[in-house]
Write an enzyme that holds these catalytic residues in place. Structure first.
Site, PDB file in Angstrom:
ATOM      1  N   GLU A  66       0.825  -1.177   0.128  1.00 46.84           N
ATOM      2  CA  GLU A  66      -0.003   0.052  -0.003  1.00 46.84           C
ATOM      3  C   GLU A  66       0.860   1.202   0.048  1.00 46.84           C
ATOM      4  O   GLU A  66       0.349   2.144  -0.692  1.00 46.84           O
ATOM      5  CB  GLU A  66      -0.897  -0.010   1.202  1.00 46.84           C
ATOM      6  N   HIS A  93      -0.072 -14.221  -0.288  1.00 47.98           N
ATOM      7  CA  HIS A  93       1.139 -14.767   0.359  1.00 47.98           C
ATOM      8  C   HIS A  93       1.714 -16.032  -0.448  1.00 47.98           C
ATOM      9  O   HIS A  93       1.135 -16.909  -0.188  1.00 47.98           O
ATOM     10  CB  HIS A  93       1.246 -14.517   1.897  1.00 47.98           C
ATOM     11  N   ARG A  95       5.178 -17.027  -0.626  1.00 45.43           N
ATOM     12  CA  ARG A  95       6.523 -17.735  -0.019  1.00 45.43           C
ATOM     13  C   ARG A  95       6.591 -17.062   1.374  1.00 45.43           C
ATOM     14  O   ARG A  95       6.767 -15.881   1.513  1.00 45.43           O
ATOM     15  CB  ARG A  95       7.781 -17.785  -0.779  1.00 45.43           C
ATOM     16  N   HIS A 110      -3.889   0.594 -14.531  1.00 48.75           N
ATOM     17  CA  HIS A 110      -4.832   1.377 -14.961  1.00 48.75           C
ATOM     18  C   HIS A 110      -4.450   2.695 -14.120  1.00 48.75           C
ATOM     19  O   HIS A 110      -4.427   2.797 -13.176  1.00 48.75           O
ATOM     20  CB  HIS A 110      -6.332   0.856 -14.550  1.00 48.75           C
ATOM     21  N   LEU A 111      -4.466   3.851 -14.884  1.00 51.43           N
ATOM     22  CA  LEU A 111      -4.310   5.266 -14.729  1.00 51.43           C
ATOM     23  C   LEU A 111      -5.148   6.049 -14.986  1.00 51.43           C
ATOM     24  O   LEU A 111      -5.237   6.490 -16.113  1.00 51.43           O
ATOM     25  CB  LEU A 111      -2.984   5.676 -14.670  1.00 51.43           C
ATOM     26  N   GLY A 112      -6.575   6.187 -14.241  1.00 49.04           N
ATOM     27  CA  GLY A 112      -7.609   6.813 -14.732  1.00 49.04           C
ATOM     28  C   GLY A 112      -7.747   8.245 -14.203  1.00 49.04           C
ATOM     29  O   GLY A 112      -7.049   8.402 -13.119  1.00 49.04           O
ATOM     30  N   SER A 113      -8.911   8.991 -14.364  1.00 44.59           N
ATOM     31  CA  SER A 113      -9.056  10.329 -13.676  1.00 44.59           C
ATOM     32  C   SER A 113      -9.606  10.039 -12.023  1.00 44.59           C
ATOM     33  O   SER A 113      -9.273  11.053 -11.268  1.00 44.59           O
ATOM     34  CB  SER A 113      -9.998  11.065 -14.456  1.00 44.59           C
TER      35      SER A 113
END
Length: 143
Positions: A66, A93, A95, A110-113
């Protein structure tokens, strides 16, 4: 490849300083590389990031994912007009690891508005996959 970042004047030192006095600093996370379309950071596997069985805690992996994904989104938006906040995260997870460092790489799916979706791969020092995560970040206008 054209960089995805709002500015090319990005310093790893600045990113690491921005994380002072946060959970990222407490867990020992450190930004290590900015590529044209990815952001990388590392975290130690130690007494702060292990669970009682001595393995890297899944929550520490999720916190690493995150952090790297959220900061990547923050480097894309216009901070004068927008804020970005985590909306959803999952982590598989793969290993266990007991010592050393893990390295997380966030790449955009994805790179949206209004949303960003990041693929985050966490590997050990031998490039063996430890965790796969997907983070969705909400992009909101400042009020």
């Amino acid at each position: 490849m054209k960089p995805i970042w709002r500015s090319l004047d990005i310093s790893l030192d600045q990113l690491n300083e921005n994380g002072e006095n946060t959970m990222a600093a407490f867990l020992g996370m450190e930004f290590t590389e900015i590529g044209p379309d990815y952001l990388r950071m590392m975290m130690p596997v130690n007494e702060r990031t292990r669970q009682p069985y001595g393995l890297l805690h899944g929550g520490a992996s999720a916190a690493l994912a995150e952090t790297v994904g959220s900061v990547a989104s923050a480097l894309i938006i216009d901070p004068e007009k927008q804020v970005c906040v985590g909306l959803d995260i999952n982590a598989n997870h793969i290993r266990g690891i007991k010592e050393g460092y893990v390295h997380a790489v966030a790449k955009p799916l994805h790179l949206g508005s209004t949303t960003h979706v990041w693929d985050i791969r966490i590997c050990d020092e031998h490039n063996k996959l430890v965790c796969i995560s997907r983070l969705t970040v909400a992009i909101r206008d400042k009020r």
